[in-house]
Design an enzyme around this catalytic site. Structure first.
Site, PDB file in Angstrom:
ATOM      1  N   GLU A 131       0.807  -1.233   0.000  1.00 10.05           N
ATOM      2  CA  GLU A 131       0.000   0.000   0.000  1.00 10.05           C
ATOM      3  C   GLU A 131       0.839   1.283   0.000  1.00 10.05           C
ATOM      4  OE1 GLU A 131      -2.858  -0.504   3.180  1.00 10.05           O
ATOM      5  OE2 GLU A 131      -3.773  -2.235   2.200  1.00 10.05           O
ATOM      6  N   ASN A 179       2.373  -4.757  -3.350  1.00  8.18           N
ATOM      7  CA  ASN A 179       0.974  -5.180  -3.176  1.00  8.18           C
ATOM      8  C   ASN A 179       0.119  -3.959  -2.839  1.00  8.18           C
ATOM      9  OD1 ASN A 179      -0.950  -7.424  -2.810  1.00  8.18           O
ATOM     10  ND2 ASN A 179      -0.897  -6.929  -0.612  1.00  8.18           N
ATOM     11  N   HIS A 229      -9.986  -6.265  -2.788  1.00  6.04           N
ATOM     12  CA  HIS A 229     -11.059  -6.097  -1.804  1.00  6.04           C
ATOM     13  C   HIS A 229     -12.184  -5.326  -2.496  1.00  6.04           C
ATOM     14  CE1 HIS A 229      -8.816  -7.657   1.553  1.00  6.04           C
ATOM     15  NE2 HIS A 229      -7.804  -6.841   1.298  1.00  6.04           N
ATOM     16  N   GLU A 241      -5.769 -10.826  -2.005  1.00  3.35           N
ATOM     17  CA  GLU A 241      -6.644 -10.681  -0.825  1.00  3.35           C
ATOM     18  C   GLU A 241      -8.119 -10.597  -1.222  1.00  3.35           C
ATOM     19  OE1 GLU A 241      -5.295  -7.485   1.736  1.00  3.35           O
ATOM     20  OE2 GLU A 241      -3.194  -7.936   1.354  1.00  3.35           O
ATOM     21  N   ASP A 270     -11.883 -10.482  -1.660  1.00  2.00           N
ATOM     22  CA  ASP A 270     -13.168 -10.684  -0.983  1.00  2.00           C
ATOM     23  C   ASP A 270     -14.160  -9.695  -1.586  1.00  2.00           C
ATOM     24  OD1 ASP A 270     -12.340  -8.363   0.378  1.00  2.00           O
ATOM     25  OD2 ASP A 270     -12.178  -9.326   2.335  1.00  2.00           O
TER      26      ASP A 270
END
Ligand code: XIL
Length: 333
Positions: free
Chosen positions: A148, A189, A225, A254, A256
């Site tokens: 990030e 990432n 996400h 990641e 979702d």
């Protein structure tokens, strides 16, 4: 899968009817990609059913919090590797691959790091990376080295690393990680870099420039996400393809898909569609080598804590029953 579903409830019966006969077997059997999940050491230790589904369905694991700096060295010089070691031991026993997460992140950072002056901070960051990547040397397939680093508009996030060490901290972090674990694939990432936008442009330019300078960066991690509150991102496949064209791997790290509560059958179908479109975009590009979800069961997900009013973001429900999204992934590979 048949037997598991046959033993289930009416809800599962609906799922069974919706899923074609080919939707059988663990996710990992249907794709050449690594298929992973974030895992939490405490649930692994305490819940046999959680452990069983994780072991059955996935071939890679990412420690959800156990390898973060704030976990491993909350107090300067006092290391706690218990959670990380437990997950590495589980992976060894069950033959799972490990994605290391994460060496450098502004969040879940120990308080003592924030107060350091530039020169000392640089030494401490270098030491942290050497110690952590060194401890697990040879056991980690891929590391999220820097997490990030960008703002939404593509400028650098003004973290303690950025403001005190300057732009070069990212290249340094990758060099130090490579020295500590030469075989691990090293990734940058981030979230909101699924599609084509200012943040993914900035990531693209950075990776291009690091590669030109010979910095050991081997991949781009796309967190994925997503939320049904927003439209599906534009150009995911094109974005993955342009990263791959730089000569690096891409991983969905990641995934979702948050549902604005309450859950309805329609929303579960949309969630399946979102998951499926990310899955398909990854499978359309050879160098997209991994599809990892941020946890696998709604029983344990970071979403309700962080996004009030949203939840049910995983492939399995609280009772570890596969949701429509699970069947959508199994159908398309
Ligand atoms: C989250 C964990 O899931 C939570 O348990 C923790 O409280 C906060 O961090 N992006 C990341 C992950 O890279 O490390 C975050 O994990 C979720 C967002």
């Amino acid at each position: 899968m048949r037997t598991r579903l046959a033993a289930g409830t009416a809800v599962l019966l609906v799922l069974t009817l919706a899923a074609p006969a080919s939707a059988a077997g663990p996710l990992k059997h249907n794709t050449t990609r690594w298929v992973g999940s974030a895992v939490a050491a405490q649930h692994l230790a305490a819940e046999a059913d959680y452990r069983k589904v994780l072991t059955r369905e996935f071939d890679s694991v990412t420690p959800e919090n156990e390898m973060k700096w704030g976990t491993v060295e909350a107090v300067r010089g006092q290391y706690d590797w218990s959670g990380a070691d437990a997950i590495v031991a589980y992976a060894g026993k069950t033959g799972k691959s490990i994605r290391g997460h994460t060496l450098l992140w502004h969040s879940q950072l120990p308080d003592w790091v924030g107060g350091l002056e530039a020169a000392e901070l640089r030494g401490v960051v270098r030491e942290h990376i050497a110690v952590e990547a060194g401890r697990f040397r040879g056991k980690i397939r891929a590391w999220d080295v820097v997490n990030e680093a960008f703002n939404e508009d593509g400028t650098r996030r003004q973290t303690v690393f950025q403001t005190k060490l300057g732009d070069g901290y990212i290249a340094d972090a990758f060099r130090w990680a490579h020295a500590a674990d030469p075989k691990a694939k090293l990734y940058i990432n981030d979230y909101n870099v699924e599609g084509l936008n200012a943040k993914s442009d900035a990531t693209y330019e950075l990776v291009k420039s690091l590669r030109r300078q010979g910095v050991p960066i081997h991949g781009v991690g796309i967190q994925a996400h997503l939320s049904l509150m927003y439209g599906f991102p534009e150009g995911v496949r094109e974005n993955i393809a342009r990263f791959a064209a730089l000569g690096v791997d891409v991983a969905i790290t990641e995934a979702d898909v948050r549902i604005p509560l309450p859950v309805t059958p329609e929303k579960l179908a949309s969630q399946a569609d979102y998951f499926g479109r990310v899955w398909d975009a990854c499978h359309a590009v050879k160098r997209c080598v991994e599809f990892t979800t941020w946890g696998f069961t709604d029983r344990h997900s970071w979403v309700p804590d962080v996004f009030p009013g949203e939840g049910a973001a995983c492939l399995f429900d609280e009772n570890l029953r596969p949701k429509p999204a699970y069947h959508r992934l199994n159908r398309h590979r």
